[in-house]
Design an enzyme around this catalytic site. Sequence first.
Site, PDB file in Angstrom:
ATOM      1  N   GLU A 334       0.843  -1.241  -0.006  1.00 17.16           N
ATOM      2  CA  GLU A 334      -0.123   0.104  -0.081  1.00 17.16           C
ATOM      3  C   GLU A 334       0.902   1.226  -0.060  1.00 17.16           C
ATOM      4  O   GLU A 334       1.812   1.599   0.848  1.00 17.16           O
ATOM      5  CB  GLU A 334      -1.044  -0.004   1.276  1.00 17.16           C
ATOM      6  CG  GLU A 334      -2.024  -0.900   1.093  1.00 17.16           C
ATOM      7  CD  GLU A 334      -3.013  -0.882   2.287  1.00 17.16           C
ATOM      8  OE1 GLU A 334      -4.057  -1.482   2.254  1.00 17.16           O
ATOM      9  OE2 GLU A 334      -2.933  -0.109   3.250  1.00 17.16           O
ATOM     10  N   CYS A 335       0.674   2.025  -0.993  1.00 20.36           N
ATOM     11  CA  CYS A 335       1.356   3.399  -0.997  1.00 20.36           C
ATOM     12  C   CYS A 335       2.686   3.554  -0.848  1.00 20.36           C
ATOM     13  O   CYS A 335       3.405   3.138  -1.911  1.00 20.36           O
ATOM     14  CB  CYS A 335       0.780   4.321   0.229  1.00 20.36           C
ATOM     15  SG  CYS A 335       0.757   6.224  -0.180  1.00 20.36           S
ATOM     16  N   GLY A 336       3.265   3.689   0.268  1.00 18.87           N
ATOM     17  CA  GLY A 336       4.860   3.654   0.246  1.00 18.87           C
ATOM     18  C   GLY A 336       5.019   2.186  -0.219  1.00 18.87           C
ATOM     19  O   GLY A 336       6.324   2.018  -0.817  1.00 18.87           O
TER      20      GLY A 336
END
Length: 453
Positions: A334-336
């Site tokens: 997720e994301c990072g």
Amino acid sequence: MIPRLVVAAPASGSGKTTVATGLVAALRRRGRAVAPFKVGPDYIDPGYHALAAGRPGRNLDPVLVGEDRIGPLFAHGCRGADIAVVEGVMGLFDGRSGTRGHASTAHLATLLAAPVVLVVDARGQSRSLAALLHGFRGFDPAVRLAGVVLNRVGSEHHERVLREACDEVGLPVLGVLGRHSALAVPSRHLGLVTAAEGGDDARRAVAAMADLVDAAVDLDAVVRLAGSAPELPVTAWDPALAVGAEERRRPVVAVAGGAAFTFGYAEHTELLRAAGAEVVVVDPLRDERLPERTAGLVLPGGFPEQHAAELADNAALRAEVARFAAAGRPVHAECGGLLYLAAELDGRPMCGVLDARGRMTERLTLGYRDAVAGTESALHPVGARVSGHEFHRTVLEPGVGASPAWHWRGPTGRALSEGFVSGGVHASYLHTHPAGDPASVARFVARCADLAS
């Protein structure tokens, strides 16, 4: 029944993080076991709450988990505590855009039947404070505004005038903080530096907040106010019941941690363990190998863009993650974590699992998303619906693969697709709260167990 209160403000920047974190730390110094919470999808404040409390900081967000889970998750987070402090988000009545305050601090206060302490930035105000407090107290009768902390007060005369204004509307002043009570908390493009990255600076900042609140706030009055909250008739959330735990082999699930990957919810690890996983933390800044017998990998959000050079230098782990993903093993990013799987980030090599490149921009992408799973994956069947949240200043080009992770509607109603599903990899910018969709955790662990056997 747990004594509890909500720390709110008329607007962001009023000082509620300082007051809430300082309250948690000051009460702990007095021997209290304090359960800290944050309203909304914020990952940074709970890290400071955890430093202050010596126990996990948790989030309460009805968009991500549903209204019906707020009370049970609160009770779960209060296990072993004798008082709870809930820090609000934005202004007291500010909630999800397009709603009448859904997921606002006021909404959470009513769900928890908790009294509210309003932190007011008093600069430039005198008797007008009475009108502000009158409006906030009367706006929603379901919200019990029970006290005020005055922040950035300029002088003894200023304090006296402000106290008279509070007396006019019958609200007690619980504390007064001076105008020059500056705290050196390091910050960056998405807010404060995370507690995990801040190290000694973060610990000193929390200690300074505790000193400030201990000296300026009537802690006995705060405890009495928290004790006035009524009984909350809920059953505490149980991660084992949420995932329907059953006997199976215990696959090792590696969860990225350390300074670069700090954006996660405490309930995620609890659900992974309840579903049968043996959870082992791996730090991509330091560790050159995945844990022995790793069967699944979770790459949460964080600030990899701040640590791109160190992540790139750890070529051994990047290569191992690439091999792990190429073998079809389950990977939830997720994301990072999505950026870490990309070919590069700001020109530095990452894992190369995704044929995409990430870079920093000046544009903030922020908001809730009602998403539909676009591709069968280790986490979701096609068509599964979740509520998630985006919060980043990076972009990934391209931002969607041949098999998208998600579909949703943009603000204008336009259909959008985002993220990547390939083999066992599910990677996206979307942050989700696993307590809102425990079936995805059970599915992930089951897939790990099947491949590990």
